[in-house]
Every structure is written in structure tokens, then in C-alpha cells.
Design a protein around this motif. Structure first.
Motif, short mmCIF file in Angstrom:
data_model
loop_
_atom_site.label_atom_id
_atom_site.label_comp_id
_atom_site.label_asym_id
_atom_site.label_seq_id
_atom_site.Cartn_x
_atom_site.Cartn_y
_atom_site.Cartn_z
N GLU A 1 58.71 93.07 27.85
CA GLU A 1 59.56 94.25 27.84
C GLU A 1 60.90 93.88 27.22
N THR B 1 60.71 89.63 30.38
CA THR B 1 61.69 90.68 30.08
C THR B 1 62.79 90.08 29.22
N ALA C 1 62.18 103.50 30.41
CA ALA C 1 61.25 102.64 29.69
C ALA C 1 60.19 103.47 28.98
N TYR D 1 59.73 98.89 25.81
CA TYR D 1 61.16 98.97 25.52
C TYR D 1 61.85 99.77 26.61
N ARG D 2 63.05 99.35 26.97
CA ARG D 2 63.83 100.05 27.98
C ARG D 2 65.24 100.27 27.42
N VAL E 1 64.77 94.96 26.75
CA VAL E 1 65.86 95.80 27.24
C VAL E 1 66.88 95.93 26.11
N PRO F 1 55.60 98.30 30.34
CA PRO F 1 56.80 98.74 29.63
C PRO F 1 57.05 97.88 28.39
N SER G 1 68.80 94.19 35.53
CA SER G 1 67.60 93.68 34.85
C SER G 1 67.32 92.25 35.28
#
Length: 559
Positions: free
Chosen positions: A277, A252, A48, A42-43, A279, A40, A297
Motif C-alpha cells: 500500500e 505500507t 484507500a 493507494y491511500r 500512502v 489497499p 500510518s
């Protein structure tokens, strides 16, 4: 030159980075997407997109720009969106098509928007439908010929997309009426673009990547020319600086700062280059929704500004956020206040790592090592391949321990201001230092502490007073939520200190506050005027208190 700061570099952080590792951001992004493929990237809103999906969407968008919109290499494309999945897809698409990104604050007024579009010469814009009404008011008087509109949920799964867009538009009524007959839907652009071929554009370090607008060290907004070379260098510098704390493909990052701001932009790209990743938080002012995302998260890093961290600490629900995996908290964009740094360390178990830079430096030039154990009040040391000095008005380096203007040199320094050679010339000394407009002091270890903005410095009977210091003391009082300090004319001393304060308790009096200041400040630094307010102080889009607006209010009153 002597570089005492190198002794503070953690093990594994190089003194120089290889700027030639990538020929352009385009190459860096392509290599990264290929390397991390199914991870992943981008979320947003619980959905995602993998590195591969970002690569595919950006390729389709780039092909549409080339083959359908008929844009050419070097054309400027404006982005007017908050932190949504569309943002990185469009951003990467513009860059891989060989075009230049012009980031636009979605909250701009029609006048501000028209100015930036005209000044940049942007011929295309991607705008979230929520803000299309602003564009519709001015588009005919700008160079814009291609308008692409997108809705909040456009890159979410089909059912979720339909539900989200319906709620935003018809239930929450967040989309004011607008009309632009030539506007094209973003989903249609991607669908058509996927069927088009993409012409490879050979880019070099000298090609423009961004026109990033800033007030700089003077008033009017200017387009900072950031090249692919500038951005590649700074992404590599920041990635190298973070390497002692972060593992490739395992992190993350929570990104509540708007991606149209250069601090968030480069910070996120640096994490992206390491397979992290991100968020995306579209509206961090919606604290309940923000906290909900944090609770869901298991993040290892977060970047923000002082006001954001204070808002989190003051939010009751933050006590329920799991911070057990948090490794790194990066603060920039404005001075971190001591009370906020101390409270964050107590709550999170990791320090606020303060960094420093400007739009003109892509932006990171100076930072504290990520291995620090506690906040020091210093902005840190020059990052790899960067030099810094404290200089006088003639651009000459001052001795260690002396206060002067911070000057920087490095591969991340802007090419100049768009169509403003005179303004560009003012920024550089004859020996190559870029003037930052910030006053500071360097110690024997090469660590730098900012005293204040050069133009914000207050001079009282010849004594220099720095608003940052007084604001820090004011916010140490438990009943003070925020404070802004400016200089006002005074017949006896030339200037006097005025404090504008927002409190959490109506019981706080001026006498109480001044008594608090007397415990921590010498006499001439104590505010002569205290103004209490109930409304928040004026701030920039990342939460920095705008002293110039406080000064403007004073001028308006005395006029």
C-alpha cells in the motif's frame, strides 16, 4: 567483465532479473491488480483505493481516451497533478490504452509548461484544477486538444469529496480563476468511460511508456524516452533488490516525493508490484499535515531525499511518530549528508539506504544492499543485470581506486532523448557505457562513492575539489541548516570555493564556520568566500539544491 560487486549481494537477490517476465508495464499492472485485488493499493487523505478499484478506474479512463477522445496508440498524454488518487488511475489508464505518459511538474510557469507540451507533442492533458489557470494561459499555443480537469477530492467518498472540494476552492481559495471552454470534468470522463469498450493494445518492450523530462547533463530540458522494457526491467530490479526486507502484500510505503519525479515513480511501481500500500503525500512541505499522516500510518517503508529527512528530524512533532514497524528507509535523488544519516539511524533505528540513478536509467542503477546496518557514504553497487565502471574522457575503464566518470550499462538505460539524436549520441561511449555526468571511485568490492557532478567539480591550482564534500562538512555544524558550494573565478588559483549558507542562529560568524572547516578540510578546500542567507536556497522539485542557480546568481552580479 569482472563483477566484484556480486559478492555484496544479500542472500536471495539474483545477479540477473528476467526482463521477459512481462511484455510491458500494462501486463505487469494487470497481473498485479488481479493478484492483490481487494488489498489497499493507494491511500490519500484517509481514503484507500484497492488494486481492483485502481484497475477499474484506469480501465474506464483508458476506454474514454480511445473511444471518446479518439487518441491513438503512441499519442502523448500529459499529467499535471500532485500525489492524489487520480494520479495512479490516470497513469495506468494512459499506459493500458497504449499511449505515452508525459509527467509535468504542477508548479511550472506558463513558459515552462508551454515548452514541455510543445516539445513532447502532447495532445491531451489531465490537470488538477488548482493549476488550470497556468494551462489556460498557453493551451492555445500548444498541440493540446483534450483537457481533463480534476479536483482534489474527486476519488474520495461522495460526502468527503464534496466537503474537500468545497473547502479547497471556496474556503482556502486554492483554485485561481481559469477558463477553458473545451475542458472536460474527470468524474464525467470516468462515468462515460465505464460504458465504453476497451480495445486491447499489444505492447512490447520497444514501445514508449514515458517521456520523462530532465535537464540531463546539459542545460535545456529534454524528453527522456523510457520504454516499457526499460520500466519493466527497473521495477523488477528494484523489487528484487528490496526482497530481503519486504514481504509481498504486507507492506505500507509512505511516498512524500512527487510521483511525476522518476525516483518516486519507479519506487512506487516497485512496491506496487509486491502488493504494498502506498500512502500518498500531496504536499510534504505542509509539515503539520505530513506528520499527522505519519502518526496515523503504521508504515514499514519510506522513500525520500536528504532535505526531506532533515526536515522531518527537525520537526518537533516527529518525536511522536511511531517508527516501530519501519523496515526500510530509501534515500536518493541527491547526496545524503553524514549528519542526516546519523541522526536518522539514531531516531528510526534503521539506516538510510542510499541509492543512485538518473532519469536516463529509469532511474535506479546503483544502490546499497537493503541489509546494510549503517550509512557508509557510498552509493552502493550495481543492481541486478547492471554493469558499472569508472571511465575516462575517452570512455575507457579506469583501475579500481581511480576517480573518473561513472558509466553504466543495463536494460533500464533509456532509448534516447526525444527528437535529439545528437544529444543522445553524446551520452554513450563507443563501447556502450552511458555517461552519467557524475564523478566517482570504485573500491575492490565494487562499491562506488560519488565525488561530485562532473560539471560542478572545482579546480583550484590543479587540485580537484568536490562541492559535496564541503557541503557535508558545513552541514555538520549544529548551526547550519543548509549549504551550497560553487566555484568562482580567482586570478591566482583559477577557481576558489564559495559557500552559501543558511543558519539557524544569527550568532554564527564566518570565523566560526571557517574554524569548523579547518578541522575537517585541507587548506585548499576551505571556502574563500562565505555568504550567509536567511531565505532557503534554490531547490529542485525534490529538494536538491540547485548549484547552477547559485552560479547564475554570481554571473548576474558580476555582469
Amino acid at each position: 567483465m569482472n563483477k566484484p560487486w556480486l559478492g555484496q549481494y544479500p542472500a536471495g537477490v539474483p545477479s540477473e532479473i528476467d526482463c521477459q517476465k512481462f511484455s510491458s508495464l500494462k501486463e505487469m499492472l494487470s497481473v498485479t491488480c488481479a493478484r492483490y485485488g481487494d488489498l489497499p493499493a493507494y491511500r490519500s487523505m484517509g481514503t484507500a483505493m484497492t488494486f481492483r478499484e485502481i484497475d477499474e478506474a484506469s480501465r474506464a479512463f483508458a476506454a474514454w481516451l480511445q473511444k471518446v477522445a479518439k487518441l491513438q496508440r503512441g499519442d502523448r498524454v500529459a499529467l499535471m497533478m500532485p500525489n492524489l488518487l487520480q494520479y495512479p488511475a490516470v497513469l495506468f489508464g494512459v499506459l493500458r490504452a497504449g499511449m505515452v505518459v508525459v509527467n509535468v511538474n504542477p508548479l511550472y510557469t506558463p513558459r515552462e509548461l508551454a515548452y514541455q507540451l510543445k516539445d513532447s507533442g502532447a495532445t491531451a492533458i489531465v490537470v488538477l484544477e488548482n493549476f488550470a489557470h497556468t494551462l489556460a494561459q498557453v493551451v492555445e499555443n500548444t498541440p493540446i486538444r483534450t483537457v481533463i480537469t480534476t479536483q482534489v477530492g474527486d476519488l474520495l467518498p461522495p460526502l468527503k469529496r464534496l466537503l474537500t472540494n468545497t473547502v479547497v476552492k471556496y474556503v482556502k481559495k486554492m483554485v485561481p480563476q481559469w477558463q477553458m471552454d473545451s475542458a472536460v470534468d474527470f468524474k464525467q470522463v470516468l462515468a462515460v468511460g465505464r460504458a465504453q469498450s476497451l480495445d486491447d493494445v499489444a505492447l512490447t518492450h520497444d514501445d514508449l511508456a514515458f517521456l520523462q523530462y530532465t535537464g540531463g547533463t546539459t542545460g535545456v530540458a529534454k524528453g527522456t524516452m523510457l520504454t516499457h522494457g526499460n520500466m519493466v526491467a527497473n521495477v523488477l530490479q528494484v523489487a528484487a533488490w528490496m526482497s530481503p526486507n519486504l514481504n509481498d502484500g504486507e507492506e505500507t510505503l509512505v511516498i512524500p516525493l512527487p510521483l511525476y519525479h522518476v525516483f518516486a515513480l519507479t519506487g512506487t511501481l516497485s512496491f506496487f508490484s509486491k502488493g504494498a500500500e502506498a500512502v500518498l503525500i500531496a504536499n510534504p512541505r505542509d509539515m503539520p499535515a505530513f506528520l499527522k499522516v505519519l502518526q496515523q500510518s503504521r508504515f514499514t517503508a519510506i522513500i525520500g531525499v536528504n532535505t526531506l529527512f532533515r526536515a522531518l528530524l527537525d520537526a518537533p512533532g516527529f518525536a511522536n511518530v511511531d517508527l516501530s514497524r519501519l523496515k526500510l528507509t530509501v534515500a536518493g535523488g541527491m547526496a545524503v549528508q553524514k549528519v542526516v544519516a546519523q541522526r536518522w539511524n539514531q531516531r528510526a533505528g534503521v539506516p538510510l539506504v542510499e541509492g543512485y540513478g538518473l532519469t536516463e536509467t529509469s532511474p535506479v542503477a546503483i544502490a546499497n544492499p537493503v541489509t546494510v546496518q549503517e550509512w557508509s557514504g557510498q552509493i552502493g553497487v550495481p543492481v541486478p543485470s547492471t554493469d558499472a565502471a569508472i571511465i575516462d574522457d575517452d570512455g575507457l575503464a579506469l583501475a579500481l581506486g581511480q576517480v573518473g566518470e561513472i558509466g553504466v550499462r543495463g536494460p533500464q538505460i533509456m532509448k534516447g532523448y526525444w527528437n535529439r539524436p545528437d544529444e543522445t549520441a553524446k551520452m554513450f561511449t563507443v563501447n556502450g557505457w552511458m555517461r552519467t555526468g557524475d564523478m566517482g571511485v570504485m573500491d575492490e568490492n565494487g562499491s562506488i562513492r560519488i565525488t561530485d557532478r562532473k560539471k560542478d567539480m572545482i579546480v583550484i591550482s590543479g587540485f580537484k575539489v568536490f562541492p559535496n564534500e564541503i557541503e557535508d562538512v558545513l552541514t555538520m555544524h549544529p548551526d547550519v541548516l543548509e549549504a551550497g558550494v560553487i566555484g568562482v573565478p580567482d586570478e591566482r588559483s583559477g577557481e576558489a570555493v564559495k559557500a552559501v549558507v543558511v543558519c539557524s542562529s544569527a550568532a554564527l560568524t564566518e570565523a566560526d564556520l571557517l574554524a569548523h572547516c579547518k578541522l575537517h578540510l585541507t587548506g585548499y578546500k576551505i571556502p574563500r568566500i562565505v555568504e550567509f542567507r536567511t531565505e532557503p536556497l534554490p531547490k529542485s522539485n525534490i529538494g536538491k539544491i540547485l548549484r547552477r542557480e547559485l552560479r547564475g546568481e554570481k554571473k548576474a552580479v558580476s555582469a
